[in-house]
Design an enzyme around this catalytic site. Structure first.
Site, mmCIF file in Angstrom:
data_model
loop_
_atom_site.group_PDB
_atom_site.id
_atom_site.type_symbol
_atom_site.label_atom_id
_atom_site.label_comp_id
_atom_site.label_asym_id
_atom_site.label_seq_id
_atom_site.Cartn_x
_atom_site.Cartn_y
_atom_site.Cartn_z
ATOM 1 C CG HIS A 96 -2.731 14.980 81.718
ATOM 2 N ND1 HIS A 96 -4.107 14.931 81.542
ATOM 3 C CD2 HIS A 96 -2.202 14.405 80.609
ATOM 4 C CE1 HIS A 96 -4.377 14.363 80.385
ATOM 5 N NE2 HIS A 96 -3.223 14.036 79.790
ATOM 6 C CD GLU A 97 1.286 14.454 79.740
ATOM 7 O OE1 GLU A 97 1.118 13.273 79.366
ATOM 8 O OE2 GLU A 97 0.649 15.412 79.246
ATOM 9 C CE1 TYR A 122 -7.004 14.852 74.679
ATOM 10 C CE2 TYR A 122 -5.883 15.080 76.780
ATOM 11 C CZ TYR A 122 -5.842 14.862 75.426
ATOM 12 O OH TYR A 122 -4.639 14.632 74.814
ATOM 13 C CD GLU A 179 -4.862 11.730 76.609
ATOM 14 O OE1 GLU A 179 -4.834 12.344 77.692
ATOM 15 O OE2 GLU A 179 -3.825 11.352 76.014
ATOM 16 C CD GLU A 238 0.548 9.749 77.085
ATOM 17 O OE1 GLU A 238 0.784 10.957 76.882
ATOM 18 O OE2 GLU A 238 -0.378 9.135 76.534
ATOM 19 C CG ASN A 239 7.294 9.678 75.415
ATOM 20 O OD1 ASN A 239 6.526 9.043 74.693
ATOM 21 N ND2 ASN A 239 7.703 10.892 75.120
ATOM 22 C CG ASP A 245 -3.194 14.513 65.132
ATOM 23 O OD1 ASP A 245 -2.937 14.232 66.315
ATOM 24 O OD2 ASP A 245 -2.973 15.619 64.624
ATOM 25 N N GLY A 251 1.713 19.915 75.259
ATOM 26 C CA GLY A 251 2.032 20.317 76.614
ATOM 27 C C GLY A 251 2.936 19.258 77.229
ATOM 28 N N GLY A 252 2.495 18.018 77.097
ATOM 29 C CA GLY A 252 3.292 16.923 77.620
ATOM 30 C C GLY A 252 2.978 15.647 76.886
ATOM 31 C CG HIS A 302 -1.287 9.591 80.196
ATOM 32 N ND1 HIS A 302 -2.413 9.000 79.663
ATOM 33 C CD2 HIS A 302 -1.283 10.868 79.739
ATOM 34 C CE1 HIS A 302 -3.055 9.900 78.900
ATOM 35 N NE2 HIS A 302 -2.394 11.037 78.946
ATOM 36 C CE LYS A 333 -3.039 25.041 76.325
ATOM 37 N NZ LYS A 333 -3.299 24.906 77.772
HETATM 38 N N1 BES Z 1 -0.976 11.967 75.166
HETATM 39 C C1 BES Z 1 -1.244 13.347 75.181
HETATM 40 C C2 BES Z 1 -0.601 14.100 74.061
HETATM 41 C C3 BES Z 1 -1.025 13.627 72.687
HETATM 42 C C4 BES Z 1 -2.342 13.467 72.382
HETATM 43 C C5 BES Z 1 -0.081 13.376 71.728
HETATM 44 C C6 BES Z 1 -2.711 13.029 71.126
HETATM 45 C C7 BES Z 1 -0.442 12.938 70.472
HETATM 46 C C8 BES Z 1 -1.760 12.760 70.166
HETATM 47 C C9 BES Z 1 -0.841 14.004 76.502
HETATM 48 O O1 BES Z 1 -1.014 13.182 77.603
HETATM 49 C C10 BES Z 1 -1.740 15.186 76.719
HETATM 50 O O2 BES Z 1 -2.907 14.990 76.842
HETATM 51 N N2 BES Z 1 -1.182 16.380 76.756
HETATM 52 C C11 BES Z 1 -1.911 17.604 76.960
HETATM 53 C C12 BES Z 1 -1.758 18.100 78.363
HETATM 54 C C13 BES Z 1 -2.783 17.719 79.309
HETATM 55 C C14 BES Z 1 -2.571 18.423 80.634
HETATM 56 C C15 BES Z 1 -4.189 17.834 78.827
HETATM 57 C C16 BES Z 1 -1.326 18.674 76.082
HETATM 58 O O3 BES Z 1 -0.347 18.396 75.402
HETATM 59 O O4 BES Z 1 -1.823 19.791 76.064
HETATM 60 ZN ZN ZN Z 2 -3.017 12.891 78.154
#
Ligand code: BES
Ligand code: ZN
Length: 634
Positions: free
Chosen positions: A319-320, A409, A342, A295-296, A401, A292-293, A323, A581
């Site tokens: 959310h991002e 979360y 998270e 946080e670079n 991963d 989804g996003g 971070h 997702k």
């Molecule tokens: N940092 C994460 C994305 C991530 C997690 C990348 C684990 C690689 C490994 C990002 O901040 C995130 O949590 N994205 C979520 C969106 C959020 C609103 C829960 C996503 O991508 O769905």
């Molecule tokens: Zn996140």
């Protein structure tokens, strides 16, 4: 929050790593002007920061969009503790030469390849302060997704983006790829003249004539936060501090959708202190972006699937943005401490959403998150690794991963909500704000956080909380606060009316937000007749929805109930959208029937090339693909 679900089979993770970054060691360095802290072991990096550690990177690379290769020189300032060597991480990189600050060659070796990649060990004479590595990326570098023009929205130019988290940066830069090692960076990136480059740094807003772009990240960051995107990008400001980058045809829509970015940023600062990164921009990537996003720093990377056209999915930006404190400022020391990134961020995201949209909105967000968590907990309890439902993980010998589930979360955020409820909001806010200030630009272990929690929140307020059960126990403790939402109660009432025979078009759905639709679609009866499916689709034009969350939730019902009128649209969706997702539940659901299994394999056969490696890895496991091939019985 609304996340990917756990993958049932986690095959690759069981291989052993030849060598891990072991042993608690004291770090007497003060590279970032912060207080001394012990470094904790990171089993997912070969780096030995106690021997020699990088403090600054100067990257000078060219991006060859045709050869699909990034190459050039990575130069480092290092702090050497006189052990005679420095170890970096690489994965699939070709290393051409290594020299010291004066250009004199240094001896180097590449170790065996494991899931962690290959350690690059460079012999350094005592007192070495700089290092230059000439290198280029290999085929199928895991961080990189190279897109043909056809795979972009505007279909005219190629595109490249990187994804570093968790351990992928080493596939395009030789680096000490551990979240506990921070450094500043500068970069000069040469791209084709008709493209623009942006990074996780202060970015240009205009094209250059010669395709050379310069970047500087002045705050020390870990390697997983280095990111690059290259494409036919344009910039539009939202306010003085915020803006969006996207392909031409997307940028205006994106700027409209994210009009609240400035307000979010101020809200976040009001809660937890100053934003330390200068600008906050978002780049909307092509639809294959696997998350989804991400946080670079300075530049969140985002999926276009949050452009719903009604600003209903912008909690992801909150959310991002959050971070920028939880994660980028105070960083999980290892991937076992991922919940510190998270869990805090989901908590913070919900506070931003509550401040801007009110408690009702935040309540819906929390309920959807709780639903996801409960689903994930069932899957984890029945998996090979039931211990993955702990907040503090043990991912030794596994791909990090694998541990990145809803638990970090939503169980993480629930723990913080419990603490907030026990101590009261004003005291809890002061505690969190102080935590970010005190540990800014440092890494944080679960132990260190718990010690701080004990002395700065629990003891002064004489609180008794079952911390050990929350952090090192499986499942969701009984004292988890239950999110409330009156708006979802109303949705459930409409579902009951429909089940009892009220036609779909007569239901009271006007004014429903995306969240209400998601709740509605998730709570429909498990089995529905074709007549019922048609009734829903005709009343709410679900198959034609332009909202990816609605579509994905609807497709799950369509697969379950064999509503094949939606399958062409689903095929198209799965061929364009690479957000993990959405992919995981749809492919998983298809495997439930024989017809679905054939459909899943057929769709994946053509869609796979459109996905980033992190999605490919996950879906390969679900659909039992091996070495780029479908299972034999297909
Ligand atoms: N940092 C994460 C994305 C991530 C997690 C990348 C684990 C690689 C490994 C990002 O901040 C995130 O949590 N994205 C979520 C969106 C959020 C609103 C829960 C996503 O991508 O769905
Ligand atoms: Zn996140």
């Amino acid at each position: 929050m609304l996340l990917f679900r756990v993958v049932p089979l986690l095959v690759a993770s069981c291989l052993f790593f030849s060598c891990a970054n072991e042993g608690i060691r004291e770090d007497k360095s003060d590279q970032n002007g912060t207080t001394e802290q012990p470094r904790s072991m990171d089993h997912h990096s070969h780096a030995r920061p106690d021997e020699a550690v990088i403090t600054h990177m100067d990257l000078n690379v060219a991006v060859d969009m045709e050869a699909r290769r990034i190459g050039g020189t990575a130069s480092y300032r290092i702090k050497d503790n006189g052990k005679g060597r420095i170890v970096l991480d690489t994965d699939g990189l070709q290393i051409d030469a290594v020299t010291d600050g004066n250009g004199a060659p240094l001896e180097f070796t590449l170790g065996d390849s494991t899931l962690l990649g290959r350690p690059l060990e460079v012999k350094i004479p005592a007192g070495t302060k700089a290092l230059n590595i000439q290198y280029h990326s290999g085929r199928n570098a895991k961080a990189l997704q190279w897109l043909e023009p056809q795979q972009t929205t505007d279909k005219k130019h190629p595109f490249l983006f990187t994804q570093g988290q968790a351990i992928l940066t080493r596939s395009w830069i030789p680096i000490q790829d551990s979240p506990g090692i921070r450094f500043t960076y500068e970069a000069t990136v040469k791209v084709p003249n008709d493209l623009m480059a942006v990074m996780s740094a202060i970015n240009p807003q205009q094209r250059t004539a010669d395709g050379t772009y310069r970047f500087r990240q002045e705050q020390p960051i870990p390697a997983y936060l280095i990111a690059l995107a290259v494409g036919d990008l344009v910039f539009l400001p939202v306010d003085e501090r915020t803006g969006v980058y996207a392909e031409r045809s997307v940028v205006e829509k994106a700027a409209w959708e994210f009009a609240d970015m400035g307000t979010m940023l101020r809200t976040a600062e009001d809660l937890y202190g100053p934003y330390r990164w200068g600008r906050y921009d978002v780049i909307v990537l092509p639809p294959s972006f696997p998350f989804g996003g991400m946080e670079n720093p300075c530049l969140t990377f985002a999926t276009p699937t949050i452009l719903a056209g009604d600003r209903s999915l912008t909690a992801l930006v909150a959310h991002e943005l959050a971070h920028s404190w939880s994660g980028n400022l105070v960083t999980n020391a290892t991937w076992n401490d991922f919940w510190l990134n998270e869990g805090f961020t989901v908590y913070f995201e919900s506070r931003i959403s509550e401040a801007i949209h009110g408690p009702d909105y935040a309540g819906m967000l929390q309920q959807l998150g709780r639903q996801d968590l409960l689903g994930t907990l069932v899957q984890i309890a029945n998996s090979k690794h039931p211990e993955d439902s702990k907040l503090r993980l043990d991912l030794r010998g596994r791909d990090p991963d694998d541990g990145m589930t809803e638990v970090a979360y939503e169980k993480g955020a629930a723990f913080l909500r419990l603490l907030e409820a026990q101590v009261g909001r004003p005291k809890f806010d002061a505690f969190i704000r102080d935590y970010f200030d005190r540990f800014a630009f440092q890494s944080m272990t679960t132990d260190r956080f718990l010690a701080h929690l004990q002395t700065h929140l629990l003891e002064p307020n004489q609180l008794q909380v079952n911390v050990a059960e929350w952090v090192d126990g499986t499942g969701l403790p009984a004292n988890a606060p239950t999110p409330e939402s009156d708006r979802f109660n109303k949705v459930e009432m409409e579902i009951r009316r429909w089940v009892e025979g009220t036609p779909a078009k007569a239901l009271a759905t006007s004014g429903w937000s995306t969240f209400e639709w998601m709740h509605f679609l998730r709570h429909l009866p498990k089995e529905m007749t074709e007549k019922q499916m048609n009734d829903l689709d005709a009343a709410f034009t679900l198959t034609k929805s332009g909202n990816a969350e609605v579509l994905a939730a609807w497709f799950e019902q369509c697969i379950r109930n064999d509503h094949d009128a939606a399958f062409t649209r689903m095929d198209e969706f799965l061929n364009t959208v690479g957000r993990r997702k959405f992919l995981v539940p749809l492919y998983t659901q298809m495997l439930e029937s024989e017809k679905g299994r054939v459909l899943a394999q057929t769709i994946y056969k053509s869609a796979r090339k459109n996905y980033h490696s992190v999605s490919v890895q996950t879906i390969d496991e679900i659909l039992a693909w091996k070495d780029d091939k479908p299972p034999v019985n297909f």
